[in-house]
Scaffold this motif. Structure first.
Motif, PDB file in Angstrom:
ATOM      1  N   GLY A  82       3.213  26.525 -51.313  1.00 53.31           N
ATOM      2  CA  GLY A  82       3.549  27.934 -51.517  1.00 53.31           C
ATOM      3  C   GLY A  82       3.869  28.613 -50.209  1.00 53.31           C
ATOM      4  O   GLY A  82       3.374  28.225 -49.143  1.00 53.31           O
ATOM      5  N   GLN A  83       4.699  29.653 -50.264  1.00 52.25           N
ATOM      6  CA  GLN A  83       5.101  30.349 -49.045  1.00 52.25           C
ATOM      7  C   GLN A  83       3.923  31.055 -48.388  1.00 52.25           C
ATOM      8  O   GLN A  83       3.857  31.148 -47.158  1.00 52.25           O
ATOM      9  CB  GLN A  83       6.213  31.354 -49.356  1.00 52.25           C
ATOM     10  CG  GLN A  83       6.895  31.918 -48.110  1.00 52.25           C
ATOM     11  CD  GLN A  83       7.635  30.855 -47.300  1.00 52.25           C
ATOM     12  OE1 GLN A  83       8.364  30.044 -47.855  1.00 52.25           O
ATOM     13  NE2 GLN A  83       7.445  30.865 -45.989  1.00 52.25           N
ATOM     14  N   ASP A  84       2.979  31.557 -49.182  1.00 51.20           N
ATOM     15  CA  ASP A  84       1.818  32.237 -48.604  1.00 51.20           C
ATOM     16  C   ASP A  84       1.014  31.297 -47.708  1.00 51.20           C
ATOM     17  O   ASP A  84       0.598  31.672 -46.606  1.00 51.20           O
ATOM     18  CB  ASP A  84       0.915  32.799 -49.707  1.00 51.20           C
ATOM     19  CG  ASP A  84       1.503  34.026 -50.386  1.00 51.20           C
ATOM     20  OD1 ASP A  84       2.489  34.578 -49.856  1.00 51.20           O
ATOM     21  OD2 ASP A  84       0.979  34.427 -51.436  1.00 51.20           O
ATOM     22  N   LEU A  85       0.778  30.072 -48.190  1.00 51.36           N
ATOM     23  CA  LEU A  85       0.032  29.097 -47.391  1.00 51.36           C
ATOM     24  C   LEU A  85       0.825  28.700 -46.155  1.00 51.36           C
ATOM     25  O   LEU A  85       0.281  28.610 -45.047  1.00 51.36           O
ATOM     26  CB  LEU A  85      -0.282  27.858 -48.231  1.00 51.36           C
ATOM     27  CG  LEU A  85      -1.008  26.720 -47.509  1.00 51.36           C
ATOM     28  CD1 LEU A  85      -2.356  27.181 -46.972  1.00 51.36           C
ATOM     29  CD2 LEU A  85      -1.181  25.514 -48.433  1.00 51.36           C
ATOM     30  N   SER A  86       2.119  28.481 -46.335  1.00 52.65           N
ATOM     31  CA  SER A  86       2.968  28.103 -45.215  1.00 52.65           C
ATOM     32  C   SER A  86       3.006  29.206 -44.159  1.00 52.65           C
ATOM     33  O   SER A  86       2.948  28.945 -42.958  1.00 52.65           O
ATOM     34  CB  SER A  86       4.382  27.798 -45.726  1.00 52.65           C
ATOM     35  OG  SER A  86       5.137  27.101 -44.769  1.00 52.65           O
ATOM     36  N   ASP A  87       3.066  30.464 -44.614  1.00 53.12           N
ATOM     37  CA  ASP A  87       3.081  31.592 -43.690  1.00 53.12           C
ATOM     38  C   ASP A  87       1.750  31.718 -42.948  1.00 53.12           C
ATOM     39  O   ASP A  87       1.715  32.125 -41.781  1.00 53.12           O
ATOM     40  CB  ASP A  87       3.366  32.892 -44.443  1.00 53.12           C
ATOM     41  CG  ASP A  87       4.831  33.048 -44.817  1.00 53.12           C
ATOM     42  OD1 ASP A  87       5.655  32.224 -44.358  1.00 53.12           O
ATOM     43  OD2 ASP A  87       5.149  33.982 -45.572  1.00 53.12           O
ATOM     44  N   LYS A  88       0.630  31.402 -43.616  1.00 50.72           N
ATOM     45  CA  LYS A  88      -0.678  31.482 -42.971  1.00 50.72           C
ATOM     46  C   LYS A  88      -0.739  30.518 -41.792  1.00 50.72           C
ATOM     47  O   LYS A  88      -1.187  30.869 -40.699  1.00 50.72           O
ATOM     48  CB  LYS A  88      -1.760  31.155 -43.999  1.00 50.72           C
ATOM     49  CG  LYS A  88      -3.161  31.602 -43.604  1.00 50.72           C
ATOM     50  CD  LYS A  88      -3.884  30.589 -42.737  1.00 50.72           C
ATOM     51  CE  LYS A  88      -5.291  31.080 -42.379  1.00 50.72           C
ATOM     52  NZ  LYS A  88      -5.947  30.221 -41.370  1.00 50.72           N
ATOM     53  N   HIS A  89      -0.285  29.278 -41.995  1.00 52.71           N
ATOM     54  CA  HIS A  89      -0.259  28.306 -40.907  1.00 52.71           C
ATOM     55  C   HIS A  89       0.675  28.785 -39.783  1.00 52.71           C
ATOM     56  O   HIS A  89       0.354  28.652 -38.600  1.00 52.71           O
ATOM     57  CB  HIS A  89       0.216  26.949 -41.423  1.00 52.71           C
ATOM     58  CG  HIS A  89      -0.703  26.336 -42.428  1.00 52.71           C
ATOM     59  ND1 HIS A  89      -0.264  25.418 -43.360  1.00 52.71           N
ATOM     60  CD2 HIS A  89      -2.031  26.483 -42.655  1.00 52.71           C
ATOM     61  CE1 HIS A  89      -1.286  25.036 -44.101  1.00 52.71           C
ATOM     62  NE2 HIS A  89      -2.365  25.677 -43.706  1.00 52.71           N
ATOM     63  N   ALA A  90       1.831  29.329 -40.176  1.00 50.79           N
ATOM     64  CA  ALA A  90       2.812  29.793 -39.180  1.00 50.79           C
ATOM     65  C   ALA A  90       2.255  30.965 -38.383  1.00 50.79           C
ATOM     66  O   ALA A  90       2.458  31.052 -37.160  1.00 50.79           O
ATOM     67  CB  ALA A  90       4.105  30.199 -39.877  1.00 50.79           C
ATOM     68  N   ARG A  91       1.555  31.864 -39.052  1.00 47.68           N
ATOM     69  CA  ARG A  91       0.979  33.027 -38.364  1.00 47.68           C
ATOM     70  C   ARG A  91      -0.064  32.580 -37.339  1.00 47.68           C
ATOM     71  O   ARG A  91      -0.101  33.082 -36.213  1.00 47.68           O
ATOM     72  CB  ARG A  91       0.364  33.967 -39.387  1.00 47.68           C
ATOM     73  CG  ARG A  91      -0.128  35.294 -38.812  1.00 47.68           C
ATOM     74  CD  ARG A  91      -0.661  36.203 -39.898  1.00 47.68           C
ATOM     75  NE  ARG A  91       0.372  36.582 -40.847  1.00 47.68           N
ATOM     76  CZ  ARG A  91       0.465  36.122 -42.090  1.00 47.68           C
ATOM     77  NH1 ARG A  91      -0.414  35.233 -42.548  1.00 47.68           N
ATOM     78  NH2 ARG A  91       1.431  36.514 -42.891  1.00 47.68           N
TER      79      ARG A  91
END
Length: 257
Positions: free
Chosen positions: A98-107
């Motif tokens: 999911g994009q939310d999980l991917s964004d968390k790692h990226a952040r």
């Protein structure tokens, strides 16, 4: 005057620049200052295995570890920052279910790369103010870390390294439709994004969920290096951990956690 066990700041920074295990630990503390980092030999083994991907000694790597073992911090947060620290022009695509999980790692990775600790360690790697969005940021040397999700649009994008971290939720593993959708996205879309078919690296990090999950599909088609560590050892295991600080052995007996 230094004590027998102490090292200078210069020596400590040299260790952090050259030993991925030490960098993973220090980056965890940077992002989680109130937490305790409990070093374990499997983390050293994971770091040594990931480092072979940086040097392109390994081009296809599967990491199977149980949940809550820091595999995402190591592979999706610390390792992309480590890659860009050593090569500010490296292009990386990271994907999760999911994009939310991917964004968390990226952040978390962006926060790490913006820290004084990281900038002091890798002064040649600087994030560009022209492109700093959570899911797609760039260095001043045109290196990139892009975060996407299964079925995300990748038109016109390429990568030297692709990191797939939990691209299938446990609940979705029971759905043939969702399993196939994730697998087909990998084979039909993501695989073509490598800048070099000869030197490109793909890392697949996940817990095994089904015989026909992506791990099962890719290993049926080509050879991958596999680091698989069940929560409880089902047989005696022995590994050599290679690191700039010297080689060590990791031994686990049947039944050990």
């Amino acid at each position: 005057m230094k004590g027998p066990q102490s090292i200078s700041d210069h020596e400590y920074h040299a260790v952090l620049r050259n030993d991925l295990t030490s960098f993973i630990e220090r980056s965890f503390l940077e992002l989680n200052p109130q937490a305790n980092f409990m070093m374990a030999q499997y983390i050293e083994l994971l770091a040594a295995t990931l480092e072979k991907c940086r040097t392109v000694e390994t081009k296809r790597l599967i990491v199977n570890l149980p949940p809550r073992t820091l595999k995402s911090h190591a592979a999706s947060v610390a390792f992309p920052a480590w890659l860009l620290g050593h090569d500010p022009a490296k292009q990386i695509i990271c994907a999760s279910y999911g994009q939310d999980l991917s964004d968390k790692h990226a952040r978390d990775c962006r926060t790490l790369m913006s820290s004084a600790f990281y900038r002091g360690l890798f002064p040649a790697t600087t994030l560009s103010p022209q492109k700093l969005s959570v899911n797609d940021y760039m260095t001043t040397s045109n290196g990139v870390r892009m975060a996407t999700s299964v079925n995300g649009v990748l038109t016109g994008r390429g990568a030297d390294v692709i990191i797939l971290d939990d691209i299938l939720k446990p609940d979705d593993a029971l759905s043939e439709t969702r399993r196939k959708a994730a697998n087909e996205w990998y084979f039909n879309t993501l695989l073509s994004r490598l800048n070099s078919k000869q030197h490109g690296v793909i890392i697949l990090v996940m817990q095994r969920l089904h015989q026909e999950d992506l791990v099962g599909e890719v290993t049926d088609r080509e050879h991958w290096e596999v680091l698989s560590l069940p929560a409880i050892a089902v047989q005696n295991e022995s590994y050599t951990i290679e690191s700039p600080l010297g080689n060590r052995f990791y031994v686990r007996r049947t039944g050990e956690a």
